[in-house]
Design a protein around this motif. Structure first.
Motif, short mmCIF file in Angstrom:
data_model
loop_
_atom_site.label_atom_id
_atom_site.label_comp_id
_atom_site.label_asym_id
_atom_site.label_seq_id
_atom_site.Cartn_x
_atom_site.Cartn_y
_atom_site.Cartn_z
N CYS A 1 0.65 -1.33 -0.03
CA CYS A 1 -0.04 0.02 -0.13
C CYS A 1 0.83 1.40 0.02
N PHE A 2 2.26 1.22 0.47
CA PHE A 2 3.02 2.32 0.75
C PHE A 2 3.90 2.46 -0.81
N TYR A 3 3.10 2.62 -1.82
CA TYR A 3 3.66 2.30 -3.24
C TYR A 3 4.09 3.99 -3.72
N ARG A 4 3.88 4.88 -2.93
CA ARG A 4 4.10 6.20 -3.31
C ARG A 4 5.03 7.17 -2.37
N ARG A 5 5.74 8.00 -2.84
CA ARG A 5 6.37 8.97 -2.05
C ARG A 5 5.32 10.16 -1.71
N ALA A 6 5.64 10.92 -0.75
CA ALA A 6 4.67 11.94 -0.52
C ALA A 6 4.72 12.88 -1.62
N VAL B 1 9.78 9.71 2.57
CA VAL B 1 8.43 9.49 3.18
C VAL B 1 7.60 8.94 2.08
N ARG B 2 6.82 7.91 2.59
CA ARG B 2 5.81 7.04 1.74
C ARG B 2 4.30 7.15 2.23
N VAL B 3 3.44 7.19 1.55
CA VAL B 3 2.14 7.51 1.99
C VAL B 3 1.40 6.00 1.47
N ASP B 4 0.35 5.83 2.19
CA ASP B 4 -0.39 4.53 1.77
C ASP B 4 -1.77 4.89 0.65
N GLY C 1 -3.85 7.38 2.02
CA GLY C 1 -3.83 8.65 2.27
C GLY C 1 -3.74 8.82 3.74
N ALA D 1 -2.08 6.91 6.32
CA ALA D 1 -0.85 6.13 6.97
C ALA D 1 0.40 6.56 6.23
N LEU D 2 1.55 6.79 7.14
CA LEU D 2 2.89 7.41 6.52
C LEU D 2 3.79 6.36 6.76
N LEU D 3 4.88 6.11 5.79
CA LEU D 3 6.11 5.45 6.25
C LEU D 3 7.31 6.27 6.15
#
Lengths: 130, 130
Positions: A109-114, B82-85, B88, B90-92
């Protein structure tokens, strides 16, 4: 006994804090690669069912029900191990992920950067699955 | 430019859902080893400060304040990415962790299995730090 059986039947022997809403965040991580796959929420029942069955269960806040990951999509998570954080208010599921964890077809699910750039791999077409 | 500089100044260009309480869970993962270090919460301001400074910031729910990780302990988290799920919400944070992430002295807050057995490494004595 495969590694995946290790979690099955494990007892919970740490204090857990499910808070006012009865939920804790549960992070699923690929047990082999270390990739963080998703973040969802678990109730005490979801945790118990996960340990009983060896398949990751969560609680869907939007559908307001216990949810076995992959029950619809077939993209199940075989549970290797459950870890608990220092405060007992977050869980880490170490899993063997079938297919992709994300409903969008991405492995994680974390397939995108901010900034919106895509860094993940799409492993299935959601139109084929849902 | 080191890898750690990559996150500094990055814009947020995805829709984020901070919910009714203004918080999203933020998972910190060691950018090198993949170890999941901790789960905390971020406000929009915590995310902005993280991207501005290149050091992980969170929001402390117990102290009700913005919190730079390591400001007291010295165990800072240099932010790589920073990754985003998908939703939108949750953050990694991919980080270079100095010392240990956990106030108990362990490298990761997830140092225990659900059955209470310890699997993590203690890397500092909390009595020396706090």
């Amino acid at each position: 006994m495969s590694d995946a059986d290790a979690a099955v039947g494990a007892e919970v022997d740490v204090d857990l804090d499910f808070g006012d809403d009865g939920l804790v965040p549960a992070v699923a991580q690929d047990a082999e690669t270390g990739e963080v796959l998703m973040l969802a929420y678990a109730t005490r029942e979801a945790l118990s069912r996960s340990l009983e069955t060896g398949r990751a269960h969560y609680y869907s806040r939007s559908r307001d029900e216990l949810w076995e990951k992959g029950a619809t999509s077939g993209h199940t998570q075989e549970l290797r191990e459950v870890r608990v954080d220092c405060d007992g208010d977050a869980l880490l599921y170490l899993v063997d992920q079938s297919g992709g964890a994300c409903h969008t077809g991405y492995r994680s699910c974390f397939y995108r950067r901010a900034d919106g750039s895509v860094v993940g791999d799409q492993v299935f077409d959601p139109d084929d699955v849902y």
